[in-house]
Write a protein that holds these residues in place. Structure first.
Motif, PDB file in Angstrom:
ATOM      1  N   ASN A  80       7.591  25.034  -9.449  1.00  9.68           N
ATOM      2  CA  ASN A  80       6.953  25.572  -8.240  1.00  9.68           C
ATOM      3  C   ASN A  80       7.855  26.642  -7.640  1.00  9.68           C
ATOM      4  OD1 ASN A  80       5.085  25.781  -6.245  1.00  9.68           O
ATOM      5  ND2 ASN A  80       5.688  23.950  -5.148  1.00  9.68           N
ATOM      6  N   PRO A 187       1.193  23.352  -8.242  1.00 12.77           N
ATOM      7  CA  PRO A 187      -0.060  23.458  -7.480  1.00 12.77           C
ATOM      8  C   PRO A 187      -1.302  23.162  -8.333  1.00 12.77           C
ATOM      9  CG  PRO A 187       1.343  25.322  -7.024  1.00 12.77           C
ATOM     10  CD  PRO A 187       1.990  24.575  -8.141  1.00 12.77           C
ATOM     11  N   LEU A 188      -1.246  23.584  -9.595  1.00 14.50           N
ATOM     12  CA  LEU A 188      -2.374  23.337 -10.510  1.00 14.50           C
ATOM     13  C   LEU A 188      -2.537  21.851 -10.777  1.00 14.50           C
ATOM     14  CD1 LEU A 188      -2.490  25.839 -13.507  1.00 14.50           C
ATOM     15  CD2 LEU A 188      -4.398  25.044 -12.149  1.00 14.50           C
ATOM     16  N   LYS A 200     -13.218  22.584  -5.530  1.00 17.36           N
ATOM     17  CA  LYS A 200     -12.640  23.697  -6.309  1.00 17.36           C
ATOM     18  C   LYS A 200     -13.665  24.796  -6.533  1.00 17.36           C
ATOM     19  CE  LYS A 200      -9.384  21.149  -9.186  1.00 17.36           C
ATOM     20  NZ  LYS A 200      -9.072  20.838 -10.569  1.00 17.36           N
ATOM     21  N   THR A 205      -8.450  25.199   0.254  1.00 19.74           N
ATOM     22  CA  THR A 205      -7.012  25.434   0.368  1.00 19.74           C
ATOM     23  C   THR A 205      -6.280  24.101   0.265  1.00 19.74           C
ATOM     24  OG1 THR A 205      -7.446  27.262   1.876  1.00 19.74           O
ATOM     25  CG2 THR A 205      -5.195  26.446   1.811  1.00 19.74           C
ATOM     26  N   THR A 215       3.742  24.364  -0.039  1.00 23.14           N
ATOM     27  CA  THR A 215       3.013  25.203  -0.994  1.00 23.14           C
ATOM     28  C   THR A 215       1.568  25.350  -0.550  1.00 23.14           C
ATOM     29  OG1 THR A 215       4.407  24.236  -2.702  1.00 23.14           O
ATOM     30  CG2 THR A 215       2.544  25.534  -3.447  1.00 23.14           C
ATOM     31  N   SER A 217      -2.016  26.701  -1.802  1.00 20.45           N
ATOM     32  CA  SER A 217      -2.742  27.117  -3.008  1.00 20.45           C
ATOM     33  C   SER A 217      -4.222  27.245  -2.705  1.00 20.45           C
ATOM     34  CB  SER A 217      -2.550  26.093  -4.128  1.00 20.45           C
ATOM     35  OG  SER A 217      -1.220  25.659  -4.179  1.00 20.45           O
ATOM     36  N   PHE A 219      -8.022  27.537  -4.364  1.00 23.09           N
ATOM     37  CA  PHE A 219      -8.867  27.351  -5.539  1.00 23.09           C
ATOM     38  C   PHE A 219     -10.260  27.881  -5.241  1.00 23.09           C
ATOM     39  CE2 PHE A 219      -5.516  24.289  -6.024  1.00 23.09           C
ATOM     40  CZ  PHE A 219      -5.360  24.087  -7.387  1.00 23.09           C
ATOM     41  N   LEU A 224      -7.522  28.050 -10.020  1.00 23.54           N
ATOM     42  CA  LEU A 224      -6.489  28.443  -9.057  1.00 23.54           C
ATOM     43  C   LEU A 224      -6.478  29.961  -8.931  1.00 23.54           C
ATOM     44  CD1 LEU A 224      -3.944  27.534  -7.342  1.00 23.54           C
ATOM     45  CD2 LEU A 224      -2.612  27.903  -9.386  1.00 23.54           C
ATOM     46  N   SER A 226      -4.659  31.717  -6.216  1.00 30.44           N
ATOM     47  CA  SER A 226      -3.354  32.197  -5.764  1.00 30.44           C
ATOM     48  C   SER A 226      -2.527  31.036  -5.218  1.00 30.44           C
ATOM     49  CB  SER A 226      -3.545  33.255  -4.678  1.00 30.44           C
ATOM     50  OG  SER A 226      -2.300  33.738  -4.250  1.00 30.44           O
ATOM     51  N   THR A 227      -1.213  31.173  -5.301  1.00 31.84           N
ATOM     52  CA  THR A 227      -0.323  30.157  -4.736  1.00 31.84           C
ATOM     53  C   THR A 227       0.903  30.835  -4.136  1.00 31.84           C
ATOM     54  OG1 THR A 227       1.017  28.205  -5.244  1.00 31.84           O
ATOM     55  CG2 THR A 227       0.707  29.760  -7.033  1.00 31.84           C
ATOM     56  N   SER A 228       1.359  30.337  -3.009  1.00 33.26           N
ATOM     57  CA  SER A 228       2.587  30.873  -2.422  1.00 33.26           C
ATOM     58  C   SER A 228       3.317  29.766  -1.675  1.00 33.26           C
ATOM     59  CB  SER A 228       2.298  32.055  -1.495  1.00 33.26           C
ATOM     60  OG  SER A 228       1.610  31.586  -0.368  1.00 33.26           O
TER      61      SER A 228
END
Length: 426
Positions: A80, A187-188, A200, A205, A215, A217, A219, A224, A226-228
């Motif tokens: 991650n 996250p996935l 999904k 979120t 985290t 993420s 969907f 997925l 985006s993730t930050s």
């Protein structure tokens, strides 16, 4: 129990390291062993001390091993961080077999073909997630094996990460005498346990609030997007309590776990506790309302940062709302505060398996489920993860460590003598 159907996940968190042993039978998962250890050597989701991290991993692994009476040999590691990047990919191959039936070899070729893209030298591909397969123009196929076709295409997402971060994680795992059977994006994998198919699909979120970082993420359309990572988490709440109550970090952590409440309106004034004042032998009495004020302020900030990340990615309001998980979400009042701030539908995600019914295990359980499904589609080999005869392997491990100890001892002796000679000859 057949040890060829046992998978082990390793979730290296900032405050806890979690090892989960799961038995996968006909797509159903049974959790048979869990090990947790306090995570030393990690800060804000990154490794800052390799030796301490290795010791923490070993402690968690040994705890899980004692539970099942097996020796853990290889693990699926969760990764991650903000260094993770997602980019679309596309691969096309001709089906090779004479009867035009699509097999494992065709799938591995099309996945390899999709990876032929230029990436910077400091980045590494950790996984390719197929979104859909296309057989002779027929799209939205999830598993094309056994189908007849001439042209096989795959559309998917390539996940890349920083080589340095990956190298440090793998080094820690290998130094703990474990092999890495696969690497999963956290996250996935958390999404496989925490989110339903409809969520999904509509768009949702997932906010995973851990010890060192949170985290965020997103969907959409079952994948997925985006993730930050926001560098704020449960440790920041502990630090705030430590400053506010003028007490040690350890005591602040205990107070947070035993008396903490995240929603000021629901906190009880009559719930009191004692806290020792740092730098003196005196104690002071506080109530839940006082600490709820501190906790709510920090958690509201974490939620605000999460909201800002969602806006930055380019989303306003997702139909699926928000799903909360992660170790910090165990505290009462977190859900009510989220509903108050987001003004949307919010729910908590907890794995529904005996022994891991806590939000901190969501990612670990998800790694097992996701790695199994992903390996099935891509034709990867993940087994065997454990060895049954524990005594032999344990003696091997101890032999390894004693050998290394002997070498370090001799090195120390040599260096000591060398220094002595240097001293005389200088």
């Amino acid at each position: 129990m057949n040890n060829s159907e046992v998978l082990v996940s390793l979730d290296i968190g900032t405050s806890k390291i979690k090892v989960i042993i799961g038995e996968v039978l006909n797509d159903s998962l049974n959790i048979i062993g869990v090990g947790t250890a306090k995570s030393n050597g990690m800060k804000k989701g990154a490794i800052v001390d390799i030796d301490q991290t290795v010791t923490s991993i070993r402690n968690a692994v040994e705890q899980a091993e004692r539970m099942v009476g097996m020796q853990i040999d290889s693990v699926v590691v969760g990764i991650n961080g903000n260094h993770i990047q997602l980019q679309p990919c596309h691969g096309v191959v001709a089906v090779q077999s004479e009867n035009r039936e699509i097999g494992d070899e065709d799938i591995s070729r099309v996945i390899d073909g999709a990876q032929v893209i230029s990436i910077p030298p400091e980045r590494e591909i950790i996984d390719v997630i197929p979104k859909q397969f296309v057989v002779d123009g027929l799209d939205e196929i999830t598993d094309p094996r056994g189908m007849i076709g001439v042209r096989l295409e795959m559309e998917g997402t390539i996940i890349t990460c920083s080589k340095t971060v990956l190298h440090n994680i793998l080094k820690c795992v290998e130094r703990a005498n474990l092999q890495v059977s696969d690497i999963c994006l956290q996250p996935l994998s958390a999404g496989t346990v925490a989110l339903s198919k409809d969520e999904k699909n509509l768009g949702v979120t997932l906010i995973d609030v851990g010890g060192g970082c949170s985290t965020v993420s997103i969907f959409e359309n079952e994948h997925l997007v985006s993730t930050s990572v926001v560098p704020l988490g449960g440790d920041n709440i502990t630090k705030d309590l430590s400053i506010g109550l003028r007490t040690s970090t350890e005591e602040a952590e205990d107070i947070k776990l035993n008396y903490g409440h995240a929603f000021f309106d629901d906190a009880k004034e009559e719930e009191t506790f004692e806290a020792s004042i740092i730098g003196s032998n005196n104690t002071q009495t506080h109530n839940q309302l006082q600490i709820a004020d501190i906790i709510e302020a920090r958690l509201a900030e974490i939620y605000a940062y999460a909201e800002r990340e969602i806006r930055r990615i380019g989303y306003q309001q997702l139909p699926g709302g928000y799903v909360l998980t992660g170790g910090t979400m165990k505290m009462p009042g977190v859900l009510e505060l989220a509903q108050d701030i987001f003004q949307s539908n919010v729910r908590m995600a907890i794995p529904d398996y005996i022994g891991v019914r806590e939000p901190q295990f969501t990612a670990g359980v998800g790694i097992l489920q996701f790695a199994y499904r992903n390996a099935k589609i891509q034709g990867k080999e993940l087994y065997p993860s454990v060895v049954v005869n524990q005594d032999e392997t344990k003696s091997k491990r101890t032999k390894k460590s004693t050998k290394s100890d002997e070498t370090t001892k001799t090195k120390k002796k040599e260096s000591g003598m060398a220094n002595l000679f240097k001293y005389f000859f200088d």
